[in-house]
Scaffold this active site. Structure first.
Site, short mmCIF file in Angstrom:
data_model
loop_
_atom_site.label_atom_id
_atom_site.label_comp_id
_atom_site.label_asym_id
_atom_site.label_seq_id
_atom_site.Cartn_x
_atom_site.Cartn_y
_atom_site.Cartn_z
N TRP A 59 26.26 49.22 49.01
CA TRP A 59 26.33 48.57 47.69
C TRP A 59 26.11 47.04 47.76
O TRP A 59 26.85 46.27 47.14
CB TRP A 59 27.67 48.87 46.99
CG TRP A 59 27.95 50.33 46.86
CD1 TRP A 59 27.20 51.26 46.20
CD2 TRP A 59 29.05 51.05 47.43
NE1 TRP A 59 27.78 52.50 46.32
CE2 TRP A 59 28.92 52.40 47.07
CE3 TRP A 59 30.16 50.68 48.21
CZ2 TRP A 59 29.82 53.38 47.45
CZ3 TRP A 59 31.06 51.66 48.59
CH2 TRP A 59 30.89 52.99 48.22
N SER B 273 45.65 40.74 61.99
CA SER B 273 45.48 39.72 60.97
C SER B 273 44.22 38.85 61.17
O SER B 273 43.83 38.13 60.26
CB SER B 273 46.72 38.83 60.91
OG SER B 273 46.91 38.23 62.17
N ARG C 231 21.94 49.48 8.26
CA ARG C 231 21.99 50.94 8.12
C ARG C 231 22.76 51.32 6.85
O ARG C 231 23.95 50.97 6.72
CB ARG C 231 22.67 51.53 9.36
CG ARG C 231 22.97 53.00 9.29
CD ARG C 231 21.75 53.84 9.48
NE ARG C 231 22.07 55.23 9.68
CZ ARG C 231 21.18 56.21 9.55
NH1 ARG C 231 19.91 55.93 9.24
NH2 ARG C 231 21.54 57.45 9.76
N PHE D 205 26.08 52.80 16.11
CA PHE D 205 24.66 53.17 16.01
C PHE D 205 24.48 54.68 15.79
O PHE D 205 23.36 55.14 15.52
CB PHE D 205 23.89 52.76 17.28
CG PHE D 205 23.38 51.35 17.28
CD1 PHE D 205 24.24 50.28 17.51
CD2 PHE D 205 22.04 51.08 17.06
CE1 PHE D 205 23.77 48.97 17.53
CE2 PHE D 205 21.56 49.77 17.06
CZ PHE D 205 22.42 48.72 17.30
N GLY D 206 25.55 55.44 15.95
CA GLY D 206 25.48 56.88 15.71
C GLY D 206 24.46 57.56 16.61
O GLY D 206 24.31 57.19 17.79
N GLU E 169 33.26 44.20 42.48
CA GLU E 169 34.11 43.03 42.76
C GLU E 169 35.60 43.39 42.60
O GLU E 169 36.40 42.59 42.13
CB GLU E 169 33.68 41.82 41.95
CG GLU E 169 32.30 41.38 42.41
CD GLU E 169 31.89 40.00 41.99
OE1 GLU E 169 32.75 39.12 41.90
OE2 GLU E 169 30.67 39.80 41.79
N1 CAA Z 1 43.76 34.68 49.07
C1 CAA Z 1 44.04 34.38 50.35
N2 CAA Z 1 44.53 35.27 51.24
C2 CAA Z 1 44.75 36.52 50.78
C3 CAA Z 1 44.49 36.91 49.45
C4 CAA Z 1 43.98 35.93 48.57
N3 CAA Z 1 43.70 36.21 47.30
N4 CAA Z 1 44.80 38.21 49.30
C5 CAA Z 1 45.25 38.64 50.49
N5 CAA Z 1 45.22 37.62 51.38
C6 CAA Z 1 45.66 37.66 52.77
C7 CAA Z 1 47.13 38.01 52.83
O1 CAA Z 1 47.95 36.86 52.74
C8 CAA Z 1 47.25 38.66 54.20
O2 CAA Z 1 47.27 37.64 55.18
P1 CAA Z 1 48.18 37.81 56.53
O3 CAA Z 1 47.60 39.00 57.27
O4 CAA Z 1 48.00 36.52 57.24
O5 CAA Z 1 49.58 38.09 56.04
C9 CAA Z 1 45.91 39.40 54.34
O6 CAA Z 1 45.00 38.72 53.47
C10 CAA Z 1 45.98 40.86 53.99
O7 CAA Z 1 46.44 40.96 52.64
P2 CAA Z 1 46.94 42.32 52.00
O8 CAA Z 1 47.98 42.93 52.88
O9 CAA Z 1 47.28 42.06 50.58
O10 CAA Z 1 45.60 43.21 52.09
P3 CAA Z 1 45.35 44.71 51.74
O11 CAA Z 1 44.65 45.33 52.88
O12 CAA Z 1 46.61 45.34 51.21
O13 CAA Z 1 44.24 44.61 50.58
C11 CAA Z 1 43.33 44.34 48.38
C12 CAA Z 1 44.42 43.95 49.42
C13 CAA Z 1 43.68 43.45 47.20
C14 CAA Z 1 43.40 45.79 47.97
C15 CAA Z 1 41.93 43.98 48.95
O14 CAA Z 1 41.55 44.84 49.99
C16 CAA Z 1 40.86 44.01 47.87
O15 CAA Z 1 40.70 43.05 47.13
N6 CAA Z 1 40.09 45.12 47.81
C17 CAA Z 1 38.95 45.19 46.89
C18 CAA Z 1 37.71 44.73 47.59
C19 CAA Z 1 36.66 44.30 46.62
O16 CAA Z 1 36.93 43.64 45.65
N7 CAA Z 1 35.42 44.67 46.93
C20 CAA Z 1 34.34 44.27 46.12
C21 CAA Z 1 33.13 44.07 46.96
S1 CAA Z 1 32.06 42.88 46.36
C22 CAA Z 1 31.15 43.58 45.16
O17 CAA Z 1 31.48 44.55 44.54
C23 CAA Z 1 29.96 42.79 44.90
C24 CAA Z 1 28.88 43.31 44.09
O18 CAA Z 1 28.37 44.38 44.28
C25 CAA Z 1 28.37 42.45 43.03
#
Ligand code: CAA
Length: 411
Positions: free
Chosen positions: A157, A179, A270, A343-344, A368
């Site tokens: 994707w 981490s 319409r 628009f039906g 996203e």
């Molecule tokens: N800013 C900074 N650091 C962050 C953060 C943020 N917003 N969110 C999390 N972190 C850090 C945490 O502090 C943590 O750090 P440490 O390991 O040092 O403690 C680390 O990241 C892990 O955080 P989590 O435990 O919260 O992570 P998680 O594995 O539980 O995942 C989640 C969290 C929010 C579900 C994340 O995986 C997520 O956002 N998933 C969705 C992914 C996404 O949006 N994908 C879209 C792809 S892009 C796309 O779609 C583009 C396109 O086609 C146009």
């Protein structure tokens, strides 16, 4: 969330330029590129020569430094005409934010000016077949070899794939660390071993390619690892998404407004039961609800974007970005659905423009970060904030659990 929303002169100027480009180059050809599933290079060139790719690039690197609020205004205007073209534009910001937020000075000087002047397009490679919402579970591997990183694996994707020249690719650089497992590496189009293997056939946003990107022993100089050191890629990915989500939310506001405008025009033309259908109270209710929700989304999006411009990455802004993305994209789906209803029978037909708004809206709730993920982000912030609300505990009665008949067994 209390946030001043101040539109700079530059932001308003960029919004006006975007509206003109949308009217002249995007809306007139939206159906054509949607049907052909082709990229609208003509509109992209107009965007580049008008300097709109400079919107989100800092001034020191050839941009306007107009910020996330200006990015939202531009994305909204383009998406109002064609949601697919809205993302074709905004995905360049998504791909650039890892460099802006985490790149070294040398990397910013090397890459950002070319993005700003529209010479290079960007894509963001995070998701994989088996790592979508669970972004940290990604598996594409980069291994050190002398002065190079060698990348193997595949991404799924990738929006803008094939059109883009730069790809910010999130890779596992240290599988032993929990981490500090992930790093972002910039891969340039044409690097041996890097290829586009599958161009997806999509329900909506058909004018922008979404592809699989494959990496087979792709050798990239170490200087392309974004930032000073490996291991900070996941943090940069999360911060990037915080910065980019108001842009998706703004696309949703544009998509809602575009669908509402069409429904408004159509409902006044319409005639049924002797009057324009806009005079029927059930249609009036739909139009009024669409307008209210679109406006509520817009204010939430502008506030989230303005917060990022004022304070940079922060937990408050992360929550606000997730709220804006989730709310505005749910509204866009609802508004597009109701617009089709207005628009039906004609709304269901592809020779009317509204069906495309409906098809385009769905992905907004998915990419996203799905809206389920946004709700997880919001709820996790709420749980943390509960610690600051201890003073409210005194107002909530505590019930005692009585253990009647402890030790007595019943048959
Ligand atoms: N800013 C900074 N650091 C962050 C953060 C943020 N917003 N969110 C999390 N972190 C850090 C945490 O502090 C943590 O750090 P440490 O390991 O040092 O403690 C680390 O990241 C892990 O955080 P989590 O435990 O919260 O992570 P998680 O594995 O539980 O995942 C989640 C969290 C929010 C579900 C994340 O995986 C997520 O956002 N998933 C969705 C992914 C996404 O949006 N994908 C879209 C792809 S892009 C796309 O779609 C583009 C396109 O086609 C146009």
């Amino acid at each position: 969330m209390q946030q001043n929303i101040v539109f700079s002169e530059k932001a308003l100027e960029l919004q006006a330029i975007a509206r003109k480009i949308a009217d002249e180059h995007v809306r007139p050809n939206a159906a054509k590129y949607d049907k052909a599933q082709e990229y609208n290079f003509e509109a992209a060139r107009a965007v580049a020569s008008a300097g709109l790719f400079k919107t989100f690039i800092p001034k020191e690197y050839g941009g306007h430094g107009a910020g996330v609020l200006a990015l939202a205004l531009v994305a909204e205007e383009l998406a109002k005409a064609d949601s697919g073209f809205g993302v074709a534009f905004a995905v360049n910001a998504l791909g650039s934010f890892p460099i802006i937020l985490g790149g070294t000075e040398e990397q910013k000087q090397r890459w950002l000016p070319k993005i700003a002047n529209g010479e290079k397009f960007v894509a963001f490679c995070l998701s994989e077949k088996f790592a979508g919402s669970d972004a940290s579970g990604l598996a594409v591997r980069a291994v050190e070899d002398g002065d190079h990183w060698v990348i193997n694996g595949e991404k799924k994707w990738t929006t803008n794939g094939g059109v883009a020249d730069y790809y910010t690719v999130f890779c596992v650089t240290d599988p032993t660390s929990k981490s500090r497992r992930i790093s972002a590496i910039l891969v340039e189009k044409g690097t041996p071993g890097f290829s586009i293997k599958k161009v997806e056939d999509k329900m909506g946003i058909r004018c922008v390619p979404v592809v699989e990107t494959h990496f087979e022993n792709v050798r990239v100089p170490k200087s392309n690892l974004i930032g000073e050191r490996p291991g900070v890629g996941f943090k940069h990915a999360m911060q990037t998404l915080d910065y980019a989500r108001p842009g998706v939310a703004a696309q949703a506001v544009g998509a809602s407004q575009g669908a509402l405008d069409l429904a408004n025009v159509y409902s006044n033309r319409r005639v049924q039961f002797g009057v324009p259908i806009s005079q029927h109270q059930m249609v009036m209710k739909m139009l009024a609800d669409m307008a209210m929700k679109t406006e509520a989304s817009r204010q939430l999006v502008y506030a989230a974007a303005a917060g990022i411009d004022e304070h940079g990455p922060s937990p408050t802004n992360s929550k606000a970005a997730a709220m804006a993305k989730c709310f505005a994209t749910d509204v866009a789906m609802e508004v597009a659905t109701d617009a089709v209803q207005v628009f039906g029978g004609y709304g269901f037909m592809e020779d009317y423009p509204i069906a495309k708004f409906f098809r385009d809206a769905k992905i907004l709730q998915i990419y996203e970060g799905t809206n389920q993920v946004q709700r997880i982000v919001i709820a996790r912030h709420l749980i943390r904030e509960a610690a600051e609300l201890e003073h409210l505990k005194q107002y909530i009665p505590v019930e005692e659990q009585n253990h009647y008949g402890a030790g007595v067994t019943t048959g």
